[in-house]
Scaffold this active site. Structure first.
Site, PDB file in Angstrom:
ATOM      1  N   ASP A 184      -4.539  24.544  21.378  1.00 55.58           N
ATOM      2  CA  ASP A 184      -3.697  24.997  22.480  1.00 55.58           C
ATOM      3  C   ASP A 184      -3.061  23.807  23.162  1.00 55.58           C
ATOM      4  O   ASP A 184      -3.744  22.803  23.415  1.00 55.58           O
ATOM      5  CB  ASP A 184      -4.535  25.782  23.493  1.00 55.58           C
ATOM      6  CG  ASP A 184      -3.847  27.048  23.975  1.00 55.58           C
ATOM      7  OD1 ASP A 184      -2.615  27.103  23.915  1.00 55.58           O
ATOM      8  OD2 ASP A 184      -4.554  27.974  24.397  1.00 55.58           O
ATOM      9  N   HIS A 208       5.608  22.535  25.278  1.00 51.39           N
ATOM     10  CA  HIS A 208       4.456  23.232  25.860  1.00 51.39           C
ATOM     11  C   HIS A 208       3.368  23.542  24.840  1.00 51.39           C
ATOM     12  O   HIS A 208       2.347  24.128  25.211  1.00 51.39           O
ATOM     13  CB  HIS A 208       4.930  24.522  26.533  1.00 51.39           C
ATOM     14  CG  HIS A 208       5.732  24.278  27.760  1.00 51.39           C
ATOM     15  ND1 HIS A 208       5.173  24.094  29.003  1.00 51.39           N
ATOM     16  CD2 HIS A 208       7.074  24.151  27.940  1.00 51.39           C
ATOM     17  CE1 HIS A 208       6.124  23.879  29.896  1.00 51.39           C
ATOM     18  NE2 HIS A 208       7.286  23.910  29.280  1.00 51.39           N
TER      19      HIS A 208
END
Length: 468
Positions: free
Chosen positions: A362, A155
């Site tokens: 991110d 993730h």
């Protein structure tokens, strides 16, 4: 349908508070459908690890949790996961700490997860392991004789090879990923970095989605995670959200609000965001008293020194900016160190003329998608998004900026405030189409579809499934 076993660091049990993230909601749905189980750390500390498993069932979702010793948490979680892998994978090699105790604790805890999980696994179960806390777990399950279909999803970003090689025993860690059948990333950029490492450092070969190292072939894919767009849009229309909207707009006194919502983490670019906003105030004194920034930043990982430092830095920076620019009836920054449930958050998003989402790096960033989903279609706000967020690959109609540049941020804020309604609607509609199409269910099906289609006799995916 095969039973799904989800394994992650923490388990999110269903609740009615509205505080569950999109990942938890999506996985809970899959677990209900397959009669599956979610396995992870309870978040509790025990004096001596016993391997005792706590079983629960809430709202049709079964969970199985274990307690860890304080040393485990210090070395595995606070240490290797959050002081070594997290900064390195977010390109902050300057903050990464390398210690043998950290690596040893990380491997020990993964072994403990393997030992406690192994007896719960049935031959036809499909296993889905999540995130950087559990990279070697698949190999450890294979070592215990499990031939199940096992997938892994990362993730966070996958770093470039030139950074990853700074990690002691990096090849040993990466080689454990080749025990999985399918490995997933959020973006093509992270996937390409993984392929590059496999080719350059491991002598692997790439053939489409398949990567072969030695006698092991895995499928590596990009599947960007989404949100439950329909549910979030409905939350923005709820009575709770509308009450929050009215409350905020009454406090704004016709000013335009910019909103940022982030965990208190150095990867989120919060200091750079405050500096960019300060540059806007300096460049455009005519905008004083017409705009304010609301930054919601719940603390996280308070035991890690670098997180304590960023909180102190932001407290100081917010105080300096407010001290320099405030008036008796106007404060340019509202800095809030608490979180909000999903329905209230939807109201906060809708009340903001600008969503400022500017991480330095991110894996995805779901705040950007939540901001889009919460907007009023007849009067949508403008998303300003870092080009270094994974979401930038999908939300191309946001105002994309370099978060390291205060000038770019200042210019984008001015442009967003002046943007005509028809342009705001056009940009929002294009982004909302993407958010709705590639939502959280699409992401789950994208990955599990690949995993379910694996032929364990060849460890490859059936062609029709790979093309679908």
């Amino acid at each position: 349908m095969s039973r799904l076993i989800v394994i992650s660091n923490r388990v999110s049990r269903p609740n009615k508070s509205g505080n569950q993230g999109g990942l938890a909601v999506a996985l809970a749905q899959a677990l209900r459908e397959s009669r599956g189980t979610w396995i992870g750390w309870s978040g509790e500390i025990t004096d001596n690890f016993t391997g005792h498993i706590g079983f629960y069932e809430d709202d049709g979702v079964k969970t199985a949790t274990i307690d860890l010793e304080e040393q485990d948490v210090d070395e595995y979680y606070n240490g290797y996961a959050n002081k070594t892998l997290w900064p390195l994978f977010h390109f902050r090699i300057d903050l990464a700490e390398y210690a043998r105790d950290f690596e040893g604790g990380y491997n020990r805890v993964n072994q403990r997860f393997a030992d406690t999980t192994a007896p719960l696994i049935e031959p036809e179960d499909v296993i889905w392991v999540h995130d950087y806390h559990m990279i070697p777990l698949g190999q450890m399950l294979r070592d215990r004789g499990h031939r199940n279909k096992i997938g892994f999803f990362l993730h966070i970003p996958w770093p470039p090879t030139r950074l990853l090689v700074s990690l002691p025993h990096h090849s040993k860690l990466v080689s454990t990923l080749f025990a999985y059948d399918v490995v997933g990333f959020h973006t093509e950029e992270w996937l390409e970095s993984f392929r590059h490492y496999a080719e350059r450092e491991m002598g692997g070969t790439v053939n489409g989605d398949f990567i072969t190292v030695g006698d092991r072939t895995i499928q590596a894919v990009a599947c960007p995670i989404g949100i439950n767009a329909k549910e979030f849009a409905e939350a923005a229309e709820s009575e709770v959200a509308q009450n929050m909207l009215r409350q905020i707009r009454a406090s704004l006194q016709d000013r335009s609000m910019i909103v940022g919502v982030d965990r208190l983490d150095y990867s989120k670019g919060l200091e750079e965001r405050f500096n960019g906003y300060a540059r806007f105030l300096k460049d455009h004194p005519d905008q004083h008293r017409k705009v304010l920034l609301t930054q919601i930043a719940p603390p996280s990982r308070g035991e890690v020194e670098s997180y304590q430092q960023i909180r102190a830095a932001l407290d100081s920076l917010a105080g300096r900016i407010n001290g320099e620019y405030s008036d008796v009836d106007w404060t340019p920054i509202r800095y809030v160190n608490q979180g909000y449930p999903r329905d209230k958050l939807a109201g906060i998003y809708r009340s903001a003329r600008i969503g400022l989402v500017t991480p330095l790096r991110d894996g995805m960033n779901l705040v950007a998608k939540e901001y889009v989903a919460a907007q009023d279609p007849e009067d949508p706000g403008v998303l300003i998004l870092s080009r270094f967020a994974g979401a930038a690959m999908q939300l191309k109609d946001a105002l994309l900026i370099n978060p390291y540049s205060p000038e770019e941020m200042s210019d984008a804020i001015l442009r967003a405030l002046a943007m005509p309604l028809d342009e705001r609607k056009r940009r929002w509609r294009a982004m909302m189409d993407s958010v709705e199409k590639q939502d959280i269910s699409w992401w789950r099906q994208c990955f599990t579809g690949r995993l379910m289609a694996v032929d364990r006799d060849t460890a490859r995916v059936e062609p029709e499934a790979a093309d679908s």
